[in-house]
Motif scaffolding. Structure first.
Motif, short mmCIF file in Angstrom:
data_model
loop_
_atom_site.label_atom_id
_atom_site.label_comp_id
_atom_site.label_asym_id
_atom_site.label_seq_id
_atom_site.Cartn_x
_atom_site.Cartn_y
_atom_site.Cartn_z
N TYR A 115 34.08 1.00 15.58
CA TYR A 115 33.93 0.98 14.12
C TYR A 115 32.91 -0.08 13.71
O TYR A 115 32.90 -1.21 14.22
N LEU A 116 32.06 0.28 12.77
CA LEU A 116 31.09 -0.64 12.17
C LEU A 116 31.23 -0.56 10.65
O LEU A 116 31.35 0.53 10.10
N GLY A 117 31.21 -1.68 10.00
CA GLY A 117 31.31 -1.66 8.54
C GLY A 117 30.09 -1.04 7.89
O GLY A 117 30.19 -0.34 6.89
N ARG A 118 28.92 -1.25 8.53
CA ARG A 118 27.67 -0.72 7.99
C ARG A 118 26.98 0.14 9.03
O ARG A 118 26.84 -0.27 10.18
N CYS A 119 26.58 1.33 8.64
CA CYS A 119 25.90 2.24 9.57
C CYS A 119 24.52 1.67 9.91
O CYS A 119 23.72 1.42 9.00
N PRO A 120 24.20 1.48 11.19
CA PRO A 120 22.89 0.94 11.56
C PRO A 120 21.74 1.92 11.34
O PRO A 120 20.58 1.52 11.37
N ASN A 121 22.05 3.20 11.13
CA ASN A 121 20.99 4.20 10.96
C ASN A 121 20.56 4.35 9.50
O ASN A 121 19.37 4.31 9.19
N CYS A 122 21.53 4.52 8.59
CA CYS A 122 21.20 4.73 7.17
C CYS A 122 21.53 3.53 6.29
O CYS A 122 21.28 3.55 5.08
N ASN A 123 22.15 2.46 6.90
CA ASN A 123 22.44 1.20 6.19
C ASN A 123 23.45 1.36 5.07
O ASN A 123 23.51 0.51 4.17
#
Length: 456
Positions: A20-28
């Protein structure tokens, strides 16, 4: 018992992460990753899928490929026909997106009422019951024995119903509510939307059924779900408009069978959407006669010329940095034109706030609107109004020249039809055609010359 393997999929762009990531690294985007179960496919099932072929084909030279152009059929709605490129191509998959309450379902239900007079139409709704659809159909005066209403969200049931009913047109409202039970992910997730769209594309192409699909949009205005959704379909239409105004604009952003520059204009009334055959009159009807900062441009939207009022308000800046605000036109284009006005026309605009707007809620994005933007800014700055019967066409270069534009005959003819007496346009556009009677055509080569003609 084997451990269930999961992954986290971004609901905005489809990015897959093992954790899980709080912020998507692809679309931010924040908080868009949702946990989904990873399904394992056996090697035998994968092999079976790979070996499944609907028909045997072999590579062949393109010159020997036999092609018969399929006849389009009309929907009974001329604005929609224009946006689609002249009508609906049988077996096509059309995606219509727009804000909630903008009128997507209303448009498709009205189109269904017209199509069911000649074709069998299956209206599949995952958002409304049959009685709710009937209530809206009565309000829109839509009826017909060949318009079949089917409230369902299970794609397996929908495909079986399509095979049994054999409709000519299928309408799915909406793709985000449809689901494939075999997939463990939630309804509306990236995986569900991707597989549902793939099933609908298979129905359209294999059986020659035209499929209209309604798609929800995100808060940013893009169609919700993975970007592959727009790549898979044949046509993508956006239904735009302000909920506080009655006018709606249907715009094509992708069309494999026609132009992507077309737009259709509708007015929302109590009885449904009504076509606006002459939108130029709508966009100009509330223009003040002697107002400063106003200029009329003849813009081309696909094959249709539209007259739109460009409004500008130039005021002295209170703060250190001047503001540049634009609605309906590109803000970067406005900044560029203001720089040209300052350098080539001697207007001191660096300490002035600029507010620009294309009246009527329409969005303009073609080079031919440059001259009208420049004239409206200069008019507001000098506090001098333009003549009410003048309109402006032309692209501006960085050296201050007014460059030629396309389809000048259609633009001038539209201005003459609406009662304008003079058109200021590029001098290089004067040759090769004859202006219609009753309108004066003035050719200009530079921005300074155009401002002198328009404001002096």
């Amino acid at each position: 018992m084997a451990k269930v393997k999961t992954q986290f999929v971004c609901q905005n762009c489809g990015y897959i992460s093992p954790r899980y990531l709080g912020r998507c690294p692809n679309c931010n985007e924040w908080n868009t990753l949702v946990e989904e179960t990873v399904q394992k496919e056996s090697s035998t099932s994968v092999k079976a899928v790979r070996n499944t072929r609907t028909h045997n084909t072999e590579p062949e030279p393109i010159n020997s490929v036999k092609f018969e152009e399929e006849d389009r059929f009309k929907t009974g709605n001329e604005e929609l026909n224009r946006v689609l490129g002249g009508g609906v191509v049988p077996g096509s998959l059309v995606l219509i997106g727009g804000d909630p309450g903008i009128g997507k379902s209303t448009l498709l239900l009205q189109v269904s009422g017209e199509l069911c007079k000649r074709f069998k139409v299956l209206y599949v709704s995952g958002e409304e019951s049959a009685s709710q659809i009937k209530m809206r159909a009565d309000r829109l005066d839509v009826s017909g024995s060949d318009l079949l209403v089917f409230p369902e969200t299970d794609m397996n049931v929908i495909k079986n119903t399509i095979n049994d009913v054999q409709p000519d047109v299928v309408i799915i409202d909406s793709v985000q509510t449809m689901q494939i039970p075999e997939l463990q992910s939630a309804t509306g997730s990236v995986a569900q939307i991707r597989e549902v769209t793939a099933d609908l594309m298979s129905v359209a192409k294999d059986q020659g059924i035209t499929v209209f699909v309604v798609g929800h949009v995100t808060k940013g205005g893009a169609i919700a779900g993975p970007k592959i959704l727009e790549h898979m379909v044949d046509t993508v239409l956006y239904f735009e408009g302000d909920l506080h105004h009655s006018y709606r604009i249907l715009r094509a952003v992708k069309n494999r069978f026609g132009s992507t520059n077309e737009l259709g204009v509708f007015e929302m009334r109590e009885t449904g959407l009504v076509e606006v055959n002459n939108p130029s009159e709508i966009f100009l009807e509330e223009r003040l006669k002697d107002a400063t900062g106003s200029a009329i441009v003849v813009s081309m939207e696909g094959t249709r010329p539209i007259l739109v009022e460009i409004q500008a308000l130039i005021t002295a800046s209170v703060f250190g940095n001047a503001q540049r605000t634009a609605t309906g036109v590109d803000r970067n284009r406005v900044s560029l034109i203001m720089a040209v006005l300052e350098k080539r026309a001697g207007l001191l605009l660096q300490n002035q706030d600029a507010y620009l707007k294309a009246a009527g809620g329409v969005k303009l994005n073609e080079p031919a609107i440059d001259l009208a933007i420049a004239v409206s800014i200069a008019s507001s700055y000098k506090n001098k109004g333009t003549l009410p019967n003048d309109c402006f066409i032309g692209e501006l270069g960085l050296t201050g020249e007014v460059r030629r534009v396309t389809r000048i005959e259609q633009r001038v003819a539209e201005a003459q039809k609406l009662g304008f007496k003079r058109v200021i346009l590029p001098a290089n556009n004067l040759s090769g055609w004859t202006a219609p009677s009753g309108i004066e055509v003035v050719g200009v080569k530079t921005l300074a010359q155009a401002l002198k003609v328009a404001l002096d």
